[in-house]
Each structure stands twice: as C-alpha cells, then as structure tokens.
Design an enzyme around this catalytic site. Sequence first.
Site, mmCIF file in Angstrom:
data_model
loop_
_atom_site.group_PDB
_atom_site.id
_atom_site.type_symbol
_atom_site.label_atom_id
_atom_site.label_comp_id
_atom_site.label_asym_id
_atom_site.label_seq_id
_atom_site.Cartn_x
_atom_site.Cartn_y
_atom_site.Cartn_z
ATOM 1 N N ASN A 138 0.827 -1.222 0.000
ATOM 2 C CA ASN A 138 0.000 0.000 0.000
ATOM 3 C C ASN A 138 0.860 1.270 0.000
ATOM 4 O O ASN A 138 0.328 2.380 0.068
ATOM 5 C CB ASN A 138 -0.987 0.006 1.179
ATOM 6 C CG ASN A 138 -0.284 0.048 2.529
ATOM 7 O OD1 ASN A 138 0.930 0.247 2.619
ATOM 8 N ND2 ASN A 138 -1.060 -0.153 3.598
ATOM 9 N N LEU A 139 2.164 1.104 -0.048
ATOM 10 C CA LEU A 139 3.138 2.213 -0.114
ATOM 11 C C LEU A 139 3.032 3.161 1.088
ATOM 12 O O LEU A 139 3.454 4.305 1.013
ATOM 13 C CB LEU A 139 3.025 2.988 -1.442
ATOM 14 C CG LEU A 139 3.250 2.139 -2.715
ATOM 15 C CD1 LEU A 139 3.149 3.006 -3.975
ATOM 16 C CD2 LEU A 139 4.603 1.424 -2.684
ATOM 17 N N ALA A 150 3.356 -4.971 7.192
ATOM 18 C CA ALA A 150 2.949 -4.770 8.589
ATOM 19 C C ALA A 150 3.377 -3.379 9.033
ATOM 20 O O ALA A 150 4.307 -2.800 8.484
ATOM 21 C CB ALA A 150 3.614 -5.810 9.498
ATOM 22 N N TYR A 208 3.092 -4.902 19.163
ATOM 23 C CA TYR A 208 3.626 -5.297 17.851
ATOM 24 C C TYR A 208 4.047 -6.770 17.883
ATOM 25 O O TYR A 208 3.659 -7.576 17.035
ATOM 26 C CB TYR A 208 4.806 -4.383 17.503
ATOM 27 C CG TYR A 208 5.749 -4.928 16.473
ATOM 28 C CD1 TYR A 208 5.386 -4.998 15.127
ATOM 29 C CD2 TYR A 208 7.028 -5.384 16.833
ATOM 30 C CE1 TYR A 208 6.264 -5.510 14.180
ATOM 31 C CE2 TYR A 208 7.901 -5.889 15.893
ATOM 32 C CZ TYR A 208 7.519 -5.954 14.569
ATOM 33 O OH TYR A 208 8.385 -6.455 13.635
HETATM 34 N N1 LIG Z 1 13.550 -4.370 9.851
HETATM 35 C C1 LIG Z 1 13.752 -5.181 10.898
HETATM 36 O O1 LIG Z 1 14.802 -5.143 11.563
HETATM 37 C C2 LIG Z 1 12.685 -6.178 11.283
HETATM 38 C C3 LIG Z 1 12.894 -6.984 12.411
HETATM 39 C C4 LIG Z 1 11.930 -7.929 12.742
HETATM 40 C C5 LIG Z 1 10.792 -8.070 11.971
HETATM 41 N N2 LIG Z 1 10.592 -7.255 10.904
HETATM 42 C C6 LIG Z 1 9.363 -7.416 10.115
HETATM 43 O O2 LIG Z 1 9.734 -7.573 8.753
HETATM 44 C C7 LIG Z 1 8.764 -6.970 7.900
HETATM 45 C C8 LIG Z 1 9.463 -5.985 6.996
HETATM 46 O O3 LIG Z 1 10.138 -5.028 7.797
HETATM 47 P P1 LIG Z 1 10.746 -3.732 7.103
HETATM 48 O O4 LIG Z 1 11.763 -3.184 8.015
HETATM 49 O O5 LIG Z 1 11.089 -4.054 5.702
HETATM 50 O O6 LIG Z 1 9.480 -2.785 7.150
HETATM 51 P P2 LIG Z 1 8.988 -1.723 6.068
HETATM 52 O O7 LIG Z 1 8.061 -0.802 6.777
HETATM 53 O O8 LIG Z 1 10.160 -1.146 5.347
HETATM 54 O O9 LIG Z 1 8.190 -2.604 5.036
HETATM 55 C C9 LIG Z 1 6.838 -2.965 5.226
HETATM 56 C C10 LIG Z 1 6.136 -2.759 3.905
HETATM 57 O O10 LIG Z 1 4.780 -3.157 4.049
HETATM 58 C C11 LIG Z 1 3.942 -2.158 3.494
HETATM 59 N N3 LIG Z 1 2.679 -2.267 4.228
HETATM 60 C C12 LIG Z 1 2.449 -2.047 5.544
HETATM 61 N N4 LIG Z 1 1.173 -2.329 5.858
HETATM 62 C C13 LIG Z 1 0.595 -2.760 4.700
HETATM 63 C C14 LIG Z 1 -0.694 -3.241 4.365
HETATM 64 N N5 LIG Z 1 -1.680 -3.319 5.286
HETATM 65 N N6 LIG Z 1 -0.945 -3.590 3.086
HETATM 66 C C15 LIG Z 1 0.023 -3.508 2.139
HETATM 67 N N7 LIG Z 1 1.272 -3.081 2.391
HETATM 68 C C16 LIG Z 1 1.550 -2.723 3.662
HETATM 69 C C17 LIG Z 1 4.669 -0.846 3.686
HETATM 70 O O11 LIG Z 1 4.299 0.133 2.743
HETATM 71 C C18 LIG Z 1 6.126 -1.293 3.471
HETATM 72 O O12 LIG Z 1 6.473 -1.233 2.102
HETATM 73 C C19 LIG Z 1 7.722 -6.345 8.807
HETATM 74 O O13 LIG Z 1 6.654 -7.254 8.927
HETATM 75 C C20 LIG Z 1 8.455 -6.217 10.130
HETATM 76 O O14 LIG Z 1 7.562 -6.261 11.214
HETATM 77 C C21 LIG Z 1 11.515 -6.315 10.533
#
Ligand SMILES: NC(=O)c1ccc[n+]([C@@H]2O[C@H](COP(=O)([O-])OP(=O)(O)OC[C@H]3O[C@@H](n4cnc5c(N)ncnc54)[C@H](O)[C@@H]3O)[C@@H](O)[C@H]2O)c1
Length: 339
Positions: free
Chosen positions: A44-45, A87, A153
């Site tokens: 959803n960007l 998420a 979360y």
């Molecule tokens: N980055 C980390 O260190 C880390 C650590 C543990 C877990 N995670 C998990 O890994 C995943 C990715 O993390 P990230 O750092 O790349 O996060 P991010 O926010 O960069 O990426 C999440 C993407 O999901 C999209 N999004 C969010 N809600 C949405 C929805 N309802 N419908 C469609 N798109 C949606 C956002 O636009 C974004 O592009 C997440 O689920 C996060 O909880 C990340």
Amino acid sequence: MVQRVRVQMTVDNAILVTGGAGYVGSHTVDALCRAGYTVTVLDNLSQGHRAAVPTAAELVVGDAGDRSLLDRILTARPYQAVMHFAARSLVGESMRTPTLYMGDNVQAAQAVIDAAITHRVGKFVLSSTANIFASSDGKLITEDSAIDPGSPYGEGKYMVERLLHWADRCHGLRSAALRYFNAAGAHPDGHLGEDHQPETHLIPIVLDVALGKRPHLQIFGNDYNTPDGTCIRDYVHVCDIAEAHIKVLDVLVDRSVRYNVGTGSGYSVRQVVDAAEKVVGRAIPVQIAPRRAGDPPVLVADGRRLRHETGWQPRLASLETMIATAWEWRRRHPDGYCT
Ligand SMILES: NC(=O)c1ccc[n+]([C@@H]2O[C@H](COP(=O)([O-])OP(=O)(O)OC[C@H]3O[C@@H](n4cnc5c(N)ncnc54)[C@H](O)[C@@H]3O)[C@@H](O)[C@H]2O)c1
C-alpha cells in the site's frame, strides 16, 4: 513440448510478496527475481517505495487486508508461495496505539492467510520478530525459548504465528515463521537500502549523524550489565535475510517451521558507533540518554536451526560490511528513494 516446460516453470515459480516495496521485502524481491522467480508485489506504499520494486516484478498498489484484491491477484495465476512482509512495525508506536497495531497487522495477515488457503497456495513465509521472546538474561535465544512478547507489535506477530499453526493443522498450509533479529545493511551494489519515515533503526540513524542530518546519536542507557554498558543486539544483513526466504521454500514440503534469523553474534551500540566511525572516517558525536522502558540488555539469536535445516549461511555477517553497504546506499541516496 518446449512451450509446456516454459509454462510449467512460470507456474511453479510465482510468488506473491506483500510489503515488497519496503526495506526487507524489496531486497527479497530482488533476490527472488535474480533467482528466476515470477514475483507480484502487493504494497500500500504506506512505508514502501515504488522505486524499490525491481522492474522485473509486478507491483500492485493496495492493502494486504483487501480480500477481494487478494482474490483477484491469486486467481490470475497459480502461486507457489506467499511471503508476508506487510505490517506496521514500530515497536514504540505500538505501545501508544496497541489496538490499532494488533488489529491492523493481525487482520491483514488473516486476510492473506485465508486467501492463500482458498487459492491453494501451498507455502507461506511470515516476517516475524525477536520481539515475541521473553527476556533471555543474556542467553542465546533458541526457537524454543520462552515466548512473552515485549509489545503489542510482538504480540500481533505471535498471534499470526498461531493462525499459521492452525492453518497448517486444519488446511495443510505449510509455513515458515522467520523471527528476524535486527535487519541491517543495504544491497552491495547500492541500488536498494533502508528508507523509513520515521527512522528508528540504529545504523541508519548513526549514518544520518555522519551525514550531518542529526547533531548526535542518543544512546539510551550506558549502565547495562554488558561489557561497555550499552545494549547488545544481533544484526543480520538484509541480503542474508532475503536469502533465508528462498532457502526455506525447500523445507516447506511436508511441514511447517519456525526459525530465528540471526548470526549468533551480538554487537553493542558502542561497538556499532566505533565501527561506523571507521567506515565513514569521521567522528560520530553521542549523547547518553536514560534507558528506554522494555529494552533488554542483550538480544542475540541462536540461529543454528536455520543453518542446519536449510543450509542458510549469512555471507555478509561482519558488522563493517553491514555498515559499509548501508553507508554506500546513504551516500548515493542521502534523501532515500527521493534522490
Ligand atoms: N527491519 C527489521 O529489523 C525487522 C525486524 C523484525 C521483523 N521485521 C518485520 O519484517 C517486515 C518488513 O520489515 P521492514 O523493516 O522491511 O518494514 P517496512 O516498513 O520497510 O516494510 C513494510 C512494507 O509493508 C507495506 N505495508 C504495511 N502495511 C501494509 C498493508 N496493510 N498492506 C500492504 N502493504 C503494507 C509498507 O508500505 C512497506 O512497504 C515487517 O513485517 C516487520 O515487522 C523487521
């Protein structure tokens, strides 16, 4: 005959990636495309970036909780797997708006899981988190360590893990819950990287200080029971996390799995700052602030199960490499994907 083989490969190789325009998702989409998979991104960007999606992948802009959109995507062709990254993922924000966080994240995941079951997608990979675990008193965290989510979360992620457990028991949907520790670094060729608004992760903040975009780094507590008094975390290169997603597809044939995605080595905040100063060649001013509620002193994974069962090996595991690749990205794109 030749044409049949080609069609078969396309069918077997299709993967739906929710959240594929985000940080970890975009690196995984890039790796999937390079490995020959046919990738559809649903994002959803809200945090993601159109420019982060490789041109080889199809981008559908929409919400992962939109069941009719999921049905349209999943009827267009058979998919081998769904990788669910989408998420909200700010731990602090989740403490202020717990119902919003758990509601949105669990509802979206439920829609994606239901759609995967309905459309007979056999495999599901979930981005889970180390935040589901209870404090480990500094011991390495295994997959069987005690669960006690540290935030709404983390609680929401654990609820999704349980939904997946029952989706397998009741419908045979094989899933991998990948509990990432701290994703770090950027694509070594500098075209993909981390661009969050707001940014809450340590390494990009340290690099913002190096670029003069912030006056100093706040270190939350230097009186923990660790060698230098600052918190220790397990950093995993984002490209290694991407690789783990591809590796687990092979084990999702007859069972579901859950893996901690970490290197087994921890680095303190102070060590990150010292390494960053070496990489960027300039001093990074720090300011000591009070401890933050809920920050455990040490959070390091025992990542052996993932290695043994899938053959995964972190290849960019040194702290300097993680910082150097993140720095290359930040130098080329000081304002993120806008530049
Ligand atoms: N980055 C980390 O260190 C880390 C650590 C543990 C877990 N995670 C998990 O890994 C995943 C990715 O993390 P990230 O750092 O790349 O996060 P991010 O926010 O960069 O990426 C999440 C993407 O999901 C999209 N999004 C969010 N809600 C949405 C929805 N309802 N419908 C469609 N798109 C949606 C956002 O636009 C974004 O592009 C997440 O689920 C996060 O909880 C990340």
